[in-house]
Design a protein around this motif. Structure first.
Motif, PDB file in Angstrom:
ATOM      1  N   LEU A  55      30.061 -38.467  27.812  1.00 40.70           N
ATOM      2  CA  LEU A  55      31.212 -38.498  26.906  1.00 40.70           C
ATOM      3  C   LEU A  55      30.793 -38.326  25.445  1.00 40.70           C
ATOM      4  O   LEU A  55      31.504 -38.767  24.539  1.00 40.70           O
ATOM      5  CB  LEU A  55      31.979 -39.816  27.086  1.00 40.70           C
ATOM      6  CG  LEU A  55      32.566 -40.049  28.477  1.00 40.70           C
ATOM      7  CD1 LEU A  55      33.135 -41.471  28.594  1.00 40.70           C
ATOM      8  CD2 LEU A  55      33.661 -39.028  28.788  1.00 40.70           C
ATOM      9  N   GLY A  56      29.650 -37.718  25.217  1.00 45.85           N
ATOM     10  CA  GLY A  56      29.207 -37.514  23.844  1.00 45.85           C
ATOM     11  C   GLY A  56      28.409 -38.699  23.343  1.00 45.85           C
ATOM     12  O   GLY A  56      27.814 -39.438  24.136  1.00 45.85           O
ATOM     13  N   ASP A  57      28.406 -38.904  22.021  1.00 46.18           N
ATOM     14  CA  ASP A  57      27.641 -40.015  21.462  1.00 46.18           C
ATOM     15  C   ASP A  57      28.463 -40.739  20.402  1.00 46.18           C
ATOM     16  O   ASP A  57      29.575 -40.322  20.060  1.00 46.18           O
ATOM     17  CB  ASP A  57      26.287 -39.542  20.922  1.00 46.18           C
ATOM     18  CG  ASP A  57      26.439 -38.501  19.822  1.00 46.18           C
ATOM     19  OD1 ASP A  57      27.344 -38.667  18.961  1.00 46.18           O
ATOM     20  OD2 ASP A  57      25.681 -37.529  19.813  1.00 46.18           O
ATOM     21  N   ILE A  58      27.882 -41.801  19.894  1.00 48.64           N
ATOM     22  CA  ILE A  58      28.621 -42.661  18.958  1.00 48.64           C
ATOM     23  C   ILE A  58      29.052 -41.890  17.714  1.00 48.64           C
ATOM     24  O   ILE A  58      30.142 -42.112  17.185  1.00 48.64           O
ATOM     25  CB  ILE A  58      27.753 -43.907  18.624  1.00 48.64           C
ATOM     26  CG1 ILE A  58      28.570 -44.983  17.911  1.00 48.64           C
ATOM     27  CG2 ILE A  58      26.510 -43.529  17.829  1.00 48.64           C
ATOM     28  CD1 ILE A  58      27.840 -46.316  17.822  1.00 48.64           C
ATOM     29  N   GLY A  59      28.224 -40.930  17.295  1.00 47.77           N
ATOM     30  CA  GLY A  59      28.535 -40.153  16.094  1.00 47.77           C
ATOM     31  C   GLY A  59      29.738 -39.232  16.272  1.00 47.77           C
ATOM     32  O   GLY A  59      30.462 -38.961  15.310  1.00 47.77           O
ATOM     33  N   THR A  60      29.965 -38.740  17.493  1.00 50.60           N
ATOM     34  CA  THR A  60      31.119 -37.867  17.711  1.00 50.60           C
ATOM     35  C   THR A  60      32.414 -38.679  17.760  1.00 50.60           C
ATOM     36  O   THR A  60      33.456 -38.205  17.337  1.00 50.60           O
ATOM     37  CB  THR A  60      30.991 -37.042  19.018  1.00 50.60           C
ATOM     38  OG1 THR A  60      30.813 -37.929  20.123  1.00 50.60           O
ATOM     39  CG2 THR A  60      29.814 -36.093  18.973  1.00 50.60           C
ATOM     40  N   HIS A  61      32.327 -39.912  18.258  1.00 48.12           N
ATOM     41  CA  HIS A  61      33.531 -40.751  18.349  1.00 48.12           C
ATOM     42  C   HIS A  61      33.809 -41.507  17.052  1.00 48.12           C
ATOM     43  O   HIS A  61      34.955 -41.800  16.737  1.00 48.12           O
ATOM     44  CB  HIS A  61      33.397 -41.755  19.505  1.00 48.12           C
ATOM     45  CG  HIS A  61      33.407 -41.103  20.853  1.00 48.12           C
ATOM     46  ND1 HIS A  61      34.567 -40.830  21.539  1.00 48.12           N
ATOM     47  CD2 HIS A  61      32.401 -40.639  21.627  1.00 48.12           C
ATOM     48  CE1 HIS A  61      34.273 -40.226  22.689  1.00 48.12           C
ATOM     49  NE2 HIS A  61      32.972 -40.115  22.764  1.00 48.12           N
ATOM     50  N   PHE A  62      32.726 -41.842  16.331  1.00 49.89           N
ATOM     51  CA  PHE A  62      32.864 -42.639  15.099  1.00 49.89           C
ATOM     52  C   PHE A  62      32.027 -42.010  13.994  1.00 49.89           C
ATOM     53  O   PHE A  62      30.958 -42.522  13.659  1.00 49.89           O
ATOM     54  CB  PHE A  62      32.407 -44.092  15.344  1.00 49.89           C
ATOM     55  CG  PHE A  62      33.159 -44.781  16.439  1.00 49.89           C
ATOM     56  CD1 PHE A  62      34.403 -45.334  16.203  1.00 49.89           C
ATOM     57  CD2 PHE A  62      32.625 -44.859  17.719  1.00 49.89           C
ATOM     58  CE1 PHE A  62      35.102 -45.971  17.214  1.00 49.89           C
ATOM     59  CE2 PHE A  62      33.313 -45.493  18.741  1.00 49.89           C
ATOM     60  CZ  PHE A  62      34.560 -46.047  18.480  1.00 49.89           C
ATOM     61  N   PRO A  63      32.491 -40.905  13.404  1.00 45.78           N
ATOM     62  CA  PRO A  63      31.698 -40.215  12.373  1.00 45.78           C
ATOM     63  C   PRO A  63      31.357 -41.158  11.215  1.00 45.78           C
ATOM     64  O   PRO A  63      32.227 -41.925  10.770  1.00 45.78           O
ATOM     65  CB  PRO A  63      32.628 -39.093  11.899  1.00 45.78           C
ATOM     66  CG  PRO A  63      33.674 -38.954  12.941  1.00 45.78           C
ATOM     67  CD  PRO A  63      33.799 -40.276  13.628  1.00 45.78           C
ATOM     68  N   ASN A  64      30.102 -41.093  10.732  1.00 48.47           N
ATOM     69  CA  ASN A  64      29.711 -42.046   9.679  1.00 48.47           C
ATOM     70  C   ASN A  64      30.196 -41.611   8.294  1.00 48.47           C
ATOM     71  O   ASN A  64      29.911 -42.269   7.307  1.00 48.47           O
ATOM     72  CB  ASN A  64      28.206 -42.335   9.711  1.00 48.47           C
ATOM     73  CG  ASN A  64      27.379 -41.109   9.369  1.00 48.47           C
ATOM     74  OD1 ASN A  64      27.929 -40.074   8.986  1.00 48.47           O
ATOM     75  ND2 ASN A  64      26.074 -41.218   9.503  1.00 48.47           N
ATOM     76  N   ASN A  65      30.973 -40.494   8.237  1.00 46.96           N
ATOM     77  CA  ASN A  65      31.612 -40.162   6.953  1.00 46.96           C
ATOM     78  C   ASN A  65      33.087 -40.581   6.947  1.00 46.96           C
ATOM     79  O   ASN A  65      33.840 -40.227   6.051  1.00 46.96           O
ATOM     80  CB  ASN A  65      31.472 -38.659   6.648  1.00 46.96           C
ATOM     81  CG  ASN A  65      32.035 -37.794   7.766  1.00 46.96           C
ATOM     82  OD1 ASN A  65      32.683 -38.291   8.688  1.00 46.96           O
ATOM     83  ND2 ASN A  65      31.794 -36.497   7.686  1.00 46.96           N
ATOM     84  N   ASP A  66      33.477 -41.331   7.990  1.00 50.93           N
ATOM     85  CA  ASP A  66      34.862 -41.808   8.093  1.00 50.93           C
ATOM     86  C   ASP A  66      34.929 -43.227   7.541  1.00 50.93           C
ATOM     87  O   ASP A  66      34.283 -44.140   8.066  1.00 50.93           O
ATOM     88  CB  ASP A  66      35.289 -41.774   9.569  1.00 50.93           C
ATOM     89  CG  ASP A  66      36.761 -42.115   9.751  1.00 50.93           C
ATOM     90  OD1 ASP A  66      37.302 -42.884   8.927  1.00 50.93           O
ATOM     91  OD2 ASP A  66      37.355 -41.622  10.724  1.00 50.93           O
ATOM     92  N   ASP A  67      35.712 -43.426   6.479  1.00 55.42           N
ATOM     93  CA  ASP A  67      35.746 -44.727   5.805  1.00 55.42           C
ATOM     94  C   ASP A  67      36.264 -45.868   6.689  1.00 55.42           C
ATOM     95  O   ASP A  67      36.032 -47.035   6.397  1.00 55.42           O
ATOM     96  CB  ASP A  67      36.605 -44.649   4.535  1.00 55.42           C
ATOM     97  CG  ASP A  67      35.804 -44.080   3.370  1.00 55.42           C
ATOM     98  OD1 ASP A  67      34.562 -44.047   3.487  1.00 55.42           O
ATOM     99  OD2 ASP A  67      36.416 -43.679   2.380  1.00 55.42           O
ATOM    100  N   ARG A  68      36.961 -45.502   7.774  1.00 48.92           N
ATOM    101  CA  ARG A  68      37.456 -46.560   8.673  1.00 48.92           C
ATOM    102  C   ARG A  68      36.312 -47.383   9.254  1.00 48.92           C
ATOM    103  O   ARG A  68      36.495 -48.533   9.643  1.00 48.92           O
ATOM    104  CB  ARG A  68      38.232 -45.930   9.835  1.00 48.92           C
ATOM    105  CG  ARG A  68      39.681 -45.653   9.519  1.00 48.92           C
ATOM    106  CD  ARG A  68      40.369 -45.072  10.713  1.00 48.92           C
ATOM    107  NE  ARG A  68      39.740 -43.845  11.143  1.00 48.92           N
ATOM    108  CZ  ARG A  68      39.992 -43.228  12.300  1.00 48.92           C
ATOM    109  NH1 ARG A  68      40.843 -43.752  13.158  1.00 48.92           N
ATOM    110  NH2 ARG A  68      39.395 -42.090  12.610  1.00 48.92           N
TER     111      ARG A  68
END
Ligand SMILES: [Zn+2]
Length: 158
Positions: A55-68
């Motif tokens: 299912l991909g990796d943590i970076g694809t689900h939670f991009p580290n350029n997303d302020d959330r």
């Protein structure tokens, strides 16, 4: 019937940051640098869960350029990955992991980490293994510059 997943992660250690591993605050002069709470073990575990079902990796689900996700608790990521797995009809059979940190001895914290991870993943504590070691003064971890985690997970069809 069964799926296996692997994850690893590394974070730089810097002054003025908390060190949180497996959801447990660790007493340490240096903390982990990162966008979220920089929990190296929960990140490796999240990648292992996602990887088990491709299912991909943590970076694809939670991009580290997303302020959330700035300073986000990493249990959010792990809980999300568990939700994806359950929605596809799988449960976690067991988890094994290793955290490598040079200066601070983690042994006293290991059971609290196991407890925390088992709560997030809805498991018995006996299904969750966390091992702690140093890097024998070798590599970036051994030089006290970083903390590393590796995790492997077995899923079975519910
Ligand atoms: Zn990470």
């Amino acid at each position: 019937m069964f799926r296996i997943g692997f994850g690893n992660d590394i974070h730089r250690l810097i002054a003025g940051q908390p060190l949180i591993i497996g959801g447990v605050p660790i007493e340490s002069e240096l903390g982990a640098d990162g966008h979220s709470d920089a929990d190296v073990l929960l990140h490796a575990l999240t990648d292992a869960l996602l990887g088990a079902l491709a299912l991909g990796d943590i970076g694809t689900h939670f991009p580290n350029n997303d302020d959330r996700w700035h300073n986000a608790e990493s249990s959010v990521f792990l809980r999300y990955a568990l939700g994806l797995i359950k929605s596809r009809g799988y449960v976690v059979a067991n988890v094994d992991s290793t955290v490598s940190l040079e200066k601070t001895k983690l042994r006293l914290y290991v059971d609290a980490m196991r407890e925390n991870i088992s709560n997030v993943l809805e498991l018995e504590i006996t299904q969750v293994s966390v091992k702690a070691k140093t890097s024998e003064k070798l590599d970036a971890v051994g030089e006290g510059l970083a903390v590393r985690a590796e995790a492997i997970v077995l899923l079975s069809q519910a």
